[in-house]
Design a protein around this motif. Sequence first.
Motif, PDB file in Angstrom:
ATOM      1  N   THR A  31       2.982   3.852   2.636  1.00 39.80           N
ATOM      2  CA  THR A  31       3.389   5.231   2.401  1.00 39.80           C
ATOM      3  C   THR A  31       4.839   5.298   1.938  1.00 39.80           C
ATOM      4  N   ALA A  32       5.250   6.466   1.513  1.00 39.11           N
ATOM      5  CA  ALA A  32       6.636   6.704   1.119  1.00 39.11           C
ATOM      6  C   ALA A  32       6.970   8.174   1.347  1.00 39.11           C
ATOM      7  N   SER A  33       8.196   8.418   1.737  1.00 41.69           N
ATOM      8  CA  SER A  33       8.613   9.767   2.117  1.00 41.69           C
ATOM      9  C   SER A  33       8.984  10.664   0.943  1.00 41.69           C
ATOM     10  N   GLN A  34       9.204  10.075  -0.243  1.00 41.82           N
ATOM     11  CA  GLN A  34       9.674  10.868  -1.377  1.00 41.82           C
ATOM     12  C   GLN A  34       8.802  10.630  -2.605  1.00 41.82           C
ATOM     13  N   CYS A  35       7.527  10.565  -2.403  1.00 42.89           N
ATOM     14  CA  CYS A  35       6.565  10.214  -3.449  1.00 42.89           C
ATOM     15  C   CYS A  35       5.767  11.455  -3.863  1.00 42.89           C
ATOM     16  N   GLN A  36       5.234  11.428  -5.078  1.00 44.16           N
ATOM     17  CA  GLN A  36       4.383  12.530  -5.532  1.00 44.16           C
ATOM     18  C   GLN A  36       3.119  12.670  -4.681  1.00 44.16           C
ATOM     19  N   GLY A  67       9.454   2.779  -6.963  1.00 44.83           N
ATOM     20  CA  GLY A  67      10.374   3.825  -7.378  1.00 44.83           C
ATOM     21  C   GLY A  67      11.431   4.193  -6.351  1.00 44.83           C
ATOM     22  N   ASN A  68      11.723   3.281  -5.405  1.00 47.21           N
ATOM     23  CA  ASN A  68      12.740   3.550  -4.378  1.00 47.21           C
ATOM     24  C   ASN A  68      12.456   4.873  -3.667  1.00 47.21           C
ATOM     25  N   GLN A  69      11.194   5.093  -3.313  1.00 50.11           N
ATOM     26  CA  GLN A  69      10.770   6.385  -2.764  1.00 50.11           C
ATOM     27  C   GLN A  69      10.704   6.418  -1.235  1.00 50.11           C
ATOM     28  N   ASN A  70      11.161   5.346  -0.586  1.00 49.75           N
ATOM     29  CA  ASN A  70      11.263   5.362   0.874  1.00 49.75           C
ATOM     30  C   ASN A  70      12.481   4.539   1.302  1.00 49.75           C
ATOM     31  N   PRO A  71      13.682   5.039   0.983  1.00 49.71           N
ATOM     32  CA  PRO A  71      14.884   4.278   1.331  1.00 49.71           C
ATOM     33  C   PRO A  71      15.189   4.265   2.829  1.00 49.71           C
ATOM     34  N   GLU A  72      14.587   5.158   3.588  1.00 46.52           N
ATOM     35  CA  GLU A  72      14.843   5.256   5.019  1.00 46.52           C
ATOM     36  C   GLU A  72      14.288   4.029   5.755  1.00 46.52           C
ATOM     37  N   SER A  73      14.787   3.806   6.960  1.00 50.29           N
ATOM     38  CA  SER A  73      14.240   2.764   7.824  1.00 50.29           C
ATOM     39  C   SER A  73      12.871   3.206   8.331  1.00 50.29           C
ATOM     40  N   GLY A  74      12.158   2.291   8.953  1.00 47.64           N
ATOM     41  CA  GLY A  74      10.867   2.642   9.536  1.00 47.64           C
ATOM     42  C   GLY A  74      11.007   3.741  10.583  1.00 47.64           C
ATOM     43  N   ALA A  75      12.042   3.641  11.437  1.00 48.36           N
ATOM     44  CA  ALA A  75      12.250   4.648  12.482  1.00 48.36           C
ATOM     45  C   ALA A  75      12.560   6.013  11.870  1.00 48.36           C
ATOM     46  N   GLN A  76      13.388   6.032  10.822  1.00 52.92           N
ATOM     47  CA  GLN A  76      13.700   7.298  10.156  1.00 52.92           C
ATOM     48  C   GLN A  76      12.459   7.872   9.479  1.00 52.92           C
ATOM     49  N   MET A 127      -0.009   9.649 -15.874  1.00 54.45           N
ATOM     50  CA  MET A 127       1.407   9.582 -15.531  1.00 54.45           C
ATOM     51  C   MET A 127       1.687   8.425 -14.573  1.00 54.45           C
ATOM     52  N   LEU A 128       0.818   8.230 -13.601  1.00 53.19           N
ATOM     53  CA  LEU A 128       0.983   7.128 -12.656  1.00 53.19           C
ATOM     54  C   LEU A 128       0.891   5.788 -13.376  1.00 53.19           C
ATOM     55  N   TYR A 129      -0.096   5.657 -14.239  1.00 48.63           N
ATOM     56  CA  TYR A 129      -0.251   4.417 -15.008  1.00 48.63           C
ATOM     57  C   TYR A 129       1.008   4.146 -15.836  1.00 48.63           C
ATOM     58  N   GLN A 130       1.520   5.169 -16.507  1.00 46.09           N
ATOM     59  CA  GLN A 130       2.707   5.007 -17.341  1.00 46.09           C
ATOM     60  C   GLN A 130       3.912   4.589 -16.491  1.00 46.09           C
ATOM     61  N   GLN A 131       4.066   5.218 -15.331  1.00 43.96           N
ATOM     62  CA  GLN A 131       5.169   4.888 -14.421  1.00 43.96           C
ATOM     63  C   GLN A 131       5.102   3.414 -14.005  1.00 43.96           C
ATOM     64  N   ILE A 132       3.920   2.955 -13.629  1.00 42.94           N
ATOM     65  CA  ILE A 132       3.756   1.566 -13.205  1.00 42.94           C
ATOM     66  C   ILE A 132       3.979   0.624 -14.386  1.00 42.94           C
ATOM     67  N   ALA A 133       3.384   0.938 -15.521  1.00 42.69           N
ATOM     68  CA  ALA A 133       3.509   0.081 -16.704  1.00 42.69           C
ATOM     69  C   ALA A 133       4.964  -0.069 -17.140  1.00 42.69           C
ATOM     70  N   GLU A 134       5.742   0.990 -17.005  1.00 41.57           N
ATOM     71  CA  GLU A 134       7.148   0.954 -17.408  1.00 41.57           C
ATOM     72  C   GLU A 134       8.026   0.178 -16.439  1.00 41.57           C
ATOM     73  N   TRP A 147       0.745   1.350  -6.098  1.00 42.04           N
ATOM     74  CA  TRP A 147       1.661   2.442  -5.777  1.00 42.04           C
ATOM     75  C   TRP A 147       1.532   2.807  -4.310  1.00 42.04           C
ATOM     76  N   ASN A 148       2.381   3.737  -3.887  1.00 43.35           N
ATOM     77  CA  ASN A 148       2.331   4.264  -2.522  1.00 43.35           C
ATOM     78  C   ASN A 148       0.987   4.939  -2.257  1.00 43.35           C
ATOM     79  N   PHE A 149       0.594   4.947  -1.009  1.00 39.54           N
ATOM     80  CA  PHE A 149      -0.624   5.601  -0.533  1.00 39.54           C
ATOM     81  C   PHE A 149      -1.893   4.908  -1.027  1.00 39.54           C
TER      82      PHE A 149
END
Length: 182
Positions: A31-36, A67-76, A127-134, A147-149
């Motif tokens: 998972t990620a906290s800042q993901c679509q 995409g650096n979408q979960n920079p927080e620690s596990g506890a955060q 859009m997801l495919y393009q993001q990953i491909a890039e 990707w996340n999730f």
Amino acid sequence: MSIYNYLAKKANGDILSMQTYRGKVLLITNTASQCQFTYQYEDLQKLYVKYAEQGFEILSFPCNQFGNQNPESGAQSAAQCMGQFGVTYPIFDKVQVNGDMTHPLFNYLKHEVDVAPMAKDTMQQKMLYQQIAEHNPDYLLGHNIRWNFTKFLVDQHGKVIARFEPDSSMLDIENAIQQLFK
């Protein structure tokens, strides 16, 4: 081998054996906290509440590889999921799911079931495919998590039954869960 051969670090730092979940149906997800797809926390919580009494658990592993979408620690991450999304299922420590530092549990999970071709039917899928491909074209190859999730369904005996991509229908996931309780 089964998932019961693995250990995982909880968000508070304690080490937990997957043996803890023997006899339960599991949905394990990165998972990620800042993901679509962050809205899925609420969908997953609904599934958890609906099936927990039957022996269902969701195990959430924050991951910052996409995409650096979960920079927080596990506890955060755990605190945010509980506070913002009302999550009551277990949130573990942050892991990596691809590459040289892949958590052993995820290495096992992703090699136990085949990866379906990535759909590109909807705008979200394109859009997801393009993001990953890039940014991470290697994630489109082999058994890598894209990707996340990404979710893995595990039966009561520790066998990985199915893999669901981030854009998989929650209805399809719920139907697969129900089949394991029949």
